[in-house]
Design an enzyme around this catalytic site. Sequence first.
Site, mmCIF file in Angstrom:
data_model
loop_
_atom_site.group_PDB
_atom_site.id
_atom_site.type_symbol
_atom_site.label_atom_id
_atom_site.label_comp_id
_atom_site.label_asym_id
_atom_site.label_seq_id
_atom_site.Cartn_x
_atom_site.Cartn_y
_atom_site.Cartn_z
ATOM 1 N N GLU A 167 7.729 -0.603 2.418
ATOM 2 C CA GLU A 167 7.353 -1.128 1.097
ATOM 3 C C GLU A 167 8.061 -2.441 0.778
ATOM 4 O O GLU A 167 8.166 -2.823 -0.395
ATOM 5 C CB GLU A 167 7.634 -0.071 0.029
ATOM 6 C CG GLU A 167 6.816 1.199 0.218
ATOM 7 C CD GLU A 167 7.151 2.263 -0.807
ATOM 8 O OE1 GLU A 167 6.625 2.189 -1.922
ATOM 9 O OE2 GLU A 167 7.948 3.161 -0.490
ATOM 10 N N SER A 225 3.790 4.043 -1.760
ATOM 11 C CA SER A 225 2.671 3.096 -1.747
ATOM 12 C C SER A 225 1.518 3.566 -0.876
ATOM 13 O O SER A 225 0.727 2.762 -0.388
ATOM 14 C CB SER A 225 3.134 1.697 -1.299
ATOM 15 O OG SER A 225 4.070 1.181 -2.213
ATOM 16 N N SER A 265 0.929 -2.719 -11.809
ATOM 17 C CA SER A 265 1.513 -1.388 -11.634
ATOM 18 C C SER A 265 1.315 -0.520 -12.860
ATOM 19 O O SER A 265 1.274 -1.001 -13.996
ATOM 20 C CB SER A 265 3.006 -1.502 -11.317
ATOM 21 O OG SER A 265 3.217 -2.121 -10.080
#
EC number: 6.3.2.4
Length: 382
Positions: A28, A209, A350
């Site tokens: 990530e 993720s 997000s």
Amino acid sequence: MDEQHASSAEHPPRRTRVAVVFGGRSSEHAISCVSAGSVIAALDPERYEVIPIGITPDGRWVLESGEPERLALGPAGELPAVTGDKEVALRTSLGSGTDLVVHDASDVPTSLGEVDVVFPVMHGPWGQDGTLQGLLELAGVRYVGAGVLSSAVGTDKMYMKLLFSAQGLPVLPWVPVRPGEWERDSAAVTEAVAALRYPVFVKPARAGSSFGISRVDSPDDLGEAIRVAEKFDPKVLVEAAAVDAREVEIGVLQGLDGAAPEASQIAEIRVDGSHEFYDFEAKYLPGENTALDIPADLEEHVAAKVRALAVQAFAALDVEGLARVDFFVFPDGRVVVNEVETMPGFTSTSMFPRMWAASGVSYPELVDRLVQLALSRPTGLR
């Protein structure tokens, strides 16, 4: 002007020094960079002096660019990375705090000065999993977010589910596949997974993720899915699929001055048939294939259950600062905890900041609150 006011005008109060740490060795890395760029842009320059510290994929700490644009996703989805060459080290001296020292091969080491607080915008192993938090505790540096234990358990989905089950929180049935177990006895693993009933999801136990996740509809495909997950983590989790369930998420913030944790508006992710699940592209490269509803269209008694379970999960993991709690909501109203993210993504798209924005807390206000929460608590046992 008297002498005191003249001195104040000449020497204004020092801004709080925030070291934003990002990048790292996990899969990530790029998303951490994007999140950090958003955080850096949100910190008020009149109140905070930002020191951008990147961790390269091979683990070196370097002084990085403080330009949010360089840390953003490219127009065609190009992923940013830490590329600085001036290495940085924490230096702790008893009674004089902790400062950052830059080592430049072409010059003598120079100090960047004392650090007041670290904002570790780290996702995944070697950053979000308690390792960085432990380093900061040893150095006596305050930091944003969960402590060592809750960061470690929050990153390891297997131990997270064990803890939730022990606390009476509802989770989906699951089977662990420990390192080397598939190679040693694939028949036993296949038999254990069959008890979950297909379809199942195979995922790395300590990645985020949606990296390395596969939906498996037949035992014939189980081995390949495990091998894909093992590229990201030798420990793998196989979980029963939440068939026909809706995916909802909620943000939780630590209360101010010892108050109870607060929950945000609930959001629902709707992904069309072009994605089998909420994968990397759906999360970070959103388009017409992904829709987000804030607030989620839930009956009030179901929404109340989600809010209550989110706060319970936050407390069960002993989280500090912030968390995003993900749920499955079934057609009969049953609610199941999927996972807790102790350092959720902070990119412009997000979920965590978007849910709080819908709850009346803007992105800059959210970042400021997290820094102030970190400054208000000591390091060490608490």
